[in-house]
Design a protein around this motif. Structure first.
Motif, PDB file in Angstrom:
ATOM      1  N   ASN A  75     -41.004 -29.274 108.812  1.00 20.67           N
ATOM      2  CA  ASN A  75     -41.201 -30.011 107.545  1.00 20.67           C
ATOM      3  C   ASN A  75     -42.486 -30.822 107.515  1.00 20.67           C
ATOM      4  OD1 ASN A  75     -38.999 -29.350 106.000  1.00 20.67           O
ATOM      5  ND2 ASN A  75     -37.698 -30.968 106.879  1.00 20.67           N
ATOM      6  N   LYS A  76     -43.572 -30.305 108.074  1.00 16.03           N
ATOM      7  CA  LYS A  76     -44.816 -31.089 108.072  1.00 16.03           C
ATOM      8  C   LYS A  76     -45.403 -31.222 106.661  1.00 16.03           C
ATOM      9  CE  LYS A  76     -47.027 -32.992 110.554  1.00 16.03           C
ATOM     10  NZ  LYS A  76     -47.021 -34.413 111.010  1.00 16.03           N
ATOM     11  N   GLY A  77     -45.095 -30.289 105.783  1.00 15.75           N
ATOM     12  CA  GLY A  77     -45.549 -30.438 104.391  1.00 15.75           C
ATOM     13  C   GLY A  77     -46.932 -29.877 104.119  1.00 15.75           C
ATOM     14  N   ILE A  93     -52.318 -33.308 113.102  1.00 10.97           N
ATOM     15  CA  ILE A  93     -52.112 -31.946 112.548  1.00 10.97           C
ATOM     16  C   ILE A  93     -50.922 -31.292 113.246  1.00 10.97           C
ATOM     17  CG2 ILE A  93     -54.527 -31.561 111.849  1.00 10.97           C
ATOM     18  CD1 ILE A  93     -54.714 -29.738 114.445  1.00 10.97           C
ATOM     19  N   GLU A  94     -50.656 -31.675 114.483  1.00 10.67           N
ATOM     20  CA  GLU A  94     -49.588 -31.181 115.368  1.00 10.67           C
ATOM     21  C   GLU A  94     -49.818 -29.760 115.874  1.00 10.67           C
ATOM     22  OE1 GLU A  94     -48.348 -33.881 115.695  1.00 10.67           O
ATOM     23  OE2 GLU A  94     -47.658 -34.826 113.872  1.00 10.67           O
ATOM     24  N   THR A  95     -50.134 -28.814 114.957  1.00 12.36           N
ATOM     25  CA  THR A  95     -50.300 -27.418 115.369  1.00 12.36           C
ATOM     26  C   THR A  95     -50.966 -26.623 114.252  1.00 12.36           C
ATOM     27  OG1 THR A  95     -49.139 -25.419 116.107  1.00 12.36           O
ATOM     28  CG2 THR A  95     -47.995 -26.773 114.503  1.00 12.36           C
ATOM     29  N   GLY A 128     -44.913 -47.864 107.730  1.00 10.29           N
ATOM     30  CA  GLY A 128     -44.120 -46.657 107.501  1.00 10.29           C
ATOM     31  C   GLY A 128     -44.969 -45.479 107.078  1.00 10.29           C
ATOM     32  N   CYS A 129     -44.267 -44.443 106.600  1.00 13.59           N
ATOM     33  CA  CYS A 129     -44.908 -43.156 106.309  1.00 13.59           C
ATOM     34  C   CYS A 129     -44.432 -42.654 104.951  1.00 13.59           C
ATOM     35  CB  CYS A 129     -44.493 -42.170 107.401  1.00 13.59           C
ATOM     36  SG  CYS A 129     -44.967 -40.472 107.079  1.00 13.59           S
ATOM     37  N   THR A 130     -45.346 -42.208 104.095  1.00  9.80           N
ATOM     38  CA  THR A 130     -44.938 -41.721 102.763  1.00  9.80           C
ATOM     39  C   THR A 130     -44.147 -40.417 102.873  1.00  9.80           C
ATOM     40  OG1 THR A 130     -47.064 -40.586 102.567  1.00  9.80           O
ATOM     41  CG2 THR A 130     -46.867 -42.736 101.476  1.00  9.80           C
ATOM     42  N   HIS A 131     -44.381 -39.680 103.959  1.00 12.95           N
ATOM     43  CA  HIS A 131     -43.724 -38.369 104.111  1.00 12.95           C
ATOM     44  C   HIS A 131     -42.325 -38.541 104.730  1.00 12.95           C
ATOM     45  CE1 HIS A 131     -43.517 -34.069 104.534  1.00 12.95           C
ATOM     46  NE2 HIS A 131     -43.370 -34.143 105.849  1.00 12.95           N
ATOM     47  N   HIS A 132     -42.312 -39.071 105.943  1.00 13.77           N
ATOM     48  CA  HIS A 132     -41.065 -39.431 106.626  1.00 13.77           C
ATOM     49  C   HIS A 132     -40.059 -38.278 106.694  1.00 13.77           C
ATOM     50  CE1 HIS A 132     -39.045 -42.757 108.501  1.00 13.77           C
ATOM     51  NE2 HIS A 132     -37.955 -42.589 107.807  1.00 13.77           N
ATOM     52  N   LYS A 133     -40.563 -37.051 106.870  1.00 12.14           N
ATOM     53  CA  LYS A 133     -39.637 -35.906 106.852  1.00 12.14           C
ATOM     54  C   LYS A 133     -39.799 -34.989 108.055  1.00 12.14           C
ATOM     55  CE  LYS A 133     -39.497 -35.274 101.849  1.00 12.14           C
ATOM     56  NZ  LYS A 133     -40.402 -34.725 100.870  1.00 12.14           N
ATOM     57  N   CYS A 134     -40.732 -35.292 108.958  1.00 13.25           N
ATOM     58  CA  CYS A 134     -40.949 -34.369 110.078  1.00 13.25           C
ATOM     59  C   CYS A 134     -39.728 -34.440 111.011  1.00 13.25           C
ATOM     60  CB  CYS A 134     -42.230 -34.725 110.826  1.00 13.25           C
ATOM     61  SG  CYS A 134     -43.666 -34.708 109.739  1.00 13.25           S
ATOM     62  N   LYS A 135     -39.164 -33.304 111.313  1.00 12.95           N
ATOM     63  CA  LYS A 135     -37.876 -33.264 112.027  1.00 12.95           C
ATOM     64  C   LYS A 135     -37.894 -33.922 113.403  1.00 12.95           C
ATOM     65  CE  LYS A 135     -35.912 -29.266 109.796  1.00 12.95           C
ATOM     66  NZ  LYS A 135     -35.538 -27.868 109.893  1.00 12.95           N
ATOM     67  N   PHE A 136     -39.046 -33.914 114.059  1.00  8.86           N
ATOM     68  CA  PHE A 136     -39.117 -34.439 115.433  1.00  8.86           C
ATOM     69  C   PHE A 136     -39.403 -35.939 115.456  1.00  8.86           C
ATOM     70  CE2 PHE A 136     -43.211 -32.909 113.999  1.00  8.86           C
ATOM     71  CZ  PHE A 136     -44.007 -34.031 114.179  1.00  8.86           C
ATOM     72  N   CYS A 137     -39.764 -36.526 114.303  1.00  8.81           N
ATOM     73  CA  CYS A 137     -40.360 -37.862 114.296  1.00  8.81           C
ATOM     74  C   CYS A 137     -39.330 -38.992 114.187  1.00  8.81           C
ATOM     75  CB  CYS A 137     -41.341 -37.960 113.130  1.00  8.81           C
ATOM     76  SG  CYS A 137     -42.147 -39.565 113.048  1.00  8.81           S
ATOM     77  N   THR A 138     -39.472 -39.957 115.092  1.00  6.82           N
ATOM     78  CA  THR A 138     -38.617 -41.146 115.029  1.00  6.82           C
ATOM     79  C   THR A 138     -39.501 -42.402 115.010  1.00  6.82           C
ATOM     80  OG1 THR A 138     -38.497 -41.142 117.449  1.00  6.82           O
ATOM     81  CG2 THR A 138     -36.695 -40.071 116.293  1.00  6.82           C
TER      82      THR A 138
HETATM   83  S1  SF4 Z   1     -44.968 -37.239 112.214  1.00  3.75           S
HETATM   84 FE1  SF4 Z   1     -44.468 -36.855 110.056  1.00  3.75          FE
HETATM   85  S2  SF4 Z   1     -42.847 -38.310 109.525  1.00  3.75           S
HETATM   86 FE2  SF4 Z   1     -43.770 -39.016 111.472  1.00  3.75          FE
HETATM   87  S3  SF4 Z   1     -45.293 -40.482 110.846  1.00  3.75           S
HETATM   88 FE3  SF4 Z   1     -46.349 -38.510 111.002  1.00  3.75          FE
HETATM   89  S4  SF4 Z   1     -46.257 -37.592 108.950  1.00  3.75           S
HETATM   90 FE4  SF4 Z   1     -44.771 -39.289 109.020  1.00  3.75          FE
END
Ligand code: SF4
Length: 299
Positions: free
Chosen positions: A149-151, A137-139, A24-34
């Protein structure tokens, strides 16, 4: 071996031993991420006994096979580099105890996982084998980072990766084509090239945003708060990114989210990559690309 849920790894870690230390992911908040929606929890650290049992099992196979294809371990989970300096050092000691031939240890990492570690700790982690992190980093587009919500902000990417550079820890980036939304792809690509050009990523790997109904982003679209780029726009965006990258690095678009797989060394292959992208933009129809996108049922 203990593996929990879907195991994700970058294409270039295909020959690394995948060792589960987190899930899993400690952040788990990115809107696009499943990516980790199949897990019944947000984040979990594996019990130390499980990690040790997996390493024992791997060492038996290692002896039987006379070695693995690479002397590298990839720690699984979205961001094992979030673990404390002490835990990461304990994991490295355990890896080297059971697999003395292992030279480097990689993992996915978030920019924010680097922040709390001191320069001295980063240096020691490098000496303990940590190298070749993959950072999504995504962008470099602050507006998109905030909306999704990348943080962190683009400036955090630069600050923390410069610290990795100083410690000698190499890293690659994942770029998310289309994260800036309709009409803003080229802005996002230019902003990303601008931050990459200040850093030393081994590779900039592009994945294309594919939106799934169980994502928060899907709801944003339904509420009219965000609009997806057309498929052709996505290729124009990648073209802008490649065109504006001025550092020596590898550019790749290899994952299943890309209808066309591309890879090249920059600056040597820039012209070739741009001409392939131009051909896609000029000759492939939006309908064909959309059909491919609709067939990507899971990343
Ligand atoms: S995209 Fe965001 S929520 Fe998904 S695994 Fe990476 S940091 Fe976690």
């Amino acid at each position: 071996m203990h593996y929990t849920g879907t195991i994700w790894r970058p294409p270039y870690e295909a020959t690394s031993l995948l060792l589960e230390v987190t899930a899993g992911c400690t952040h788990h908040k990115c809107k696009f991420c499943t990516l980790y929606n199949d897990l019944p929890f947000k984040f979990k650290l594996s019990p130390f006994e499980d990690i040790e049992a997996d390493l024992k099992e791997a060492s038996v196979i290692y002896k039987r096979w006379g070695g693995f294809r690479s002397n590298r371990v990839f720690l699984t989970g979205a961001n094992p580099f979030v673990l404390s300096f002490e835990k990461l050092m304990d994991i490295s000691r355990l890896i080297h105890k059971y697999l003395p031939n292992v030279k480097t240890i990689g993992s996915f990492a978030r920019v924010t996982d680097v922040t709390p570690k001191t320069d001295e700790q980063l240096q020691k982690l490098h000496e303990a084998g940590y190298d070749g992190l993959t950072i999504g980093i995504e962008t470099g587009d602050d507006e998109a980072l905030a909306f999704m919500n990348k943080g962190y902000k683009a400036s955090d990417i630069v600050t923390q990766c410069k610290r990795l550079d100083k410690a000698g820890i190499h890293y690659s980036f994942f770029y998310l084509t289309s994260i800036s939304g309709a009409g803003r792809g080229e802005i996002g690509a230019k902003a990303t090239a601008e931050i990459c050009n200040q850093l030393h990523p081994i590779e900039v790997g592009a994945n294309m945003l594919t939106i799934y109904p169980d994502s928060e982003l899907y709801q944003e679209i339904l509420h009219g708060n965000w609009k997806e780029e057309s498929e052709i726009e996505k290729y124009k965006e990648i073209r802008t990114l490649v065109e504006n990258l001025e550092i020596p690095t590898i550019f790749g678009a290899l994952g299943a989210s890309n209808a066309f797989q591309l890879q090249g060394e920059l600056p040597k292959d820039k012209k070739k990559l741009l001409s392939i992208l131009d051909e896609i933009i000029d000759t492939v129809s939006e309908d064909e690309l959309k059909k491919y996108r609709d067939s990507v049922y899971h990343l």
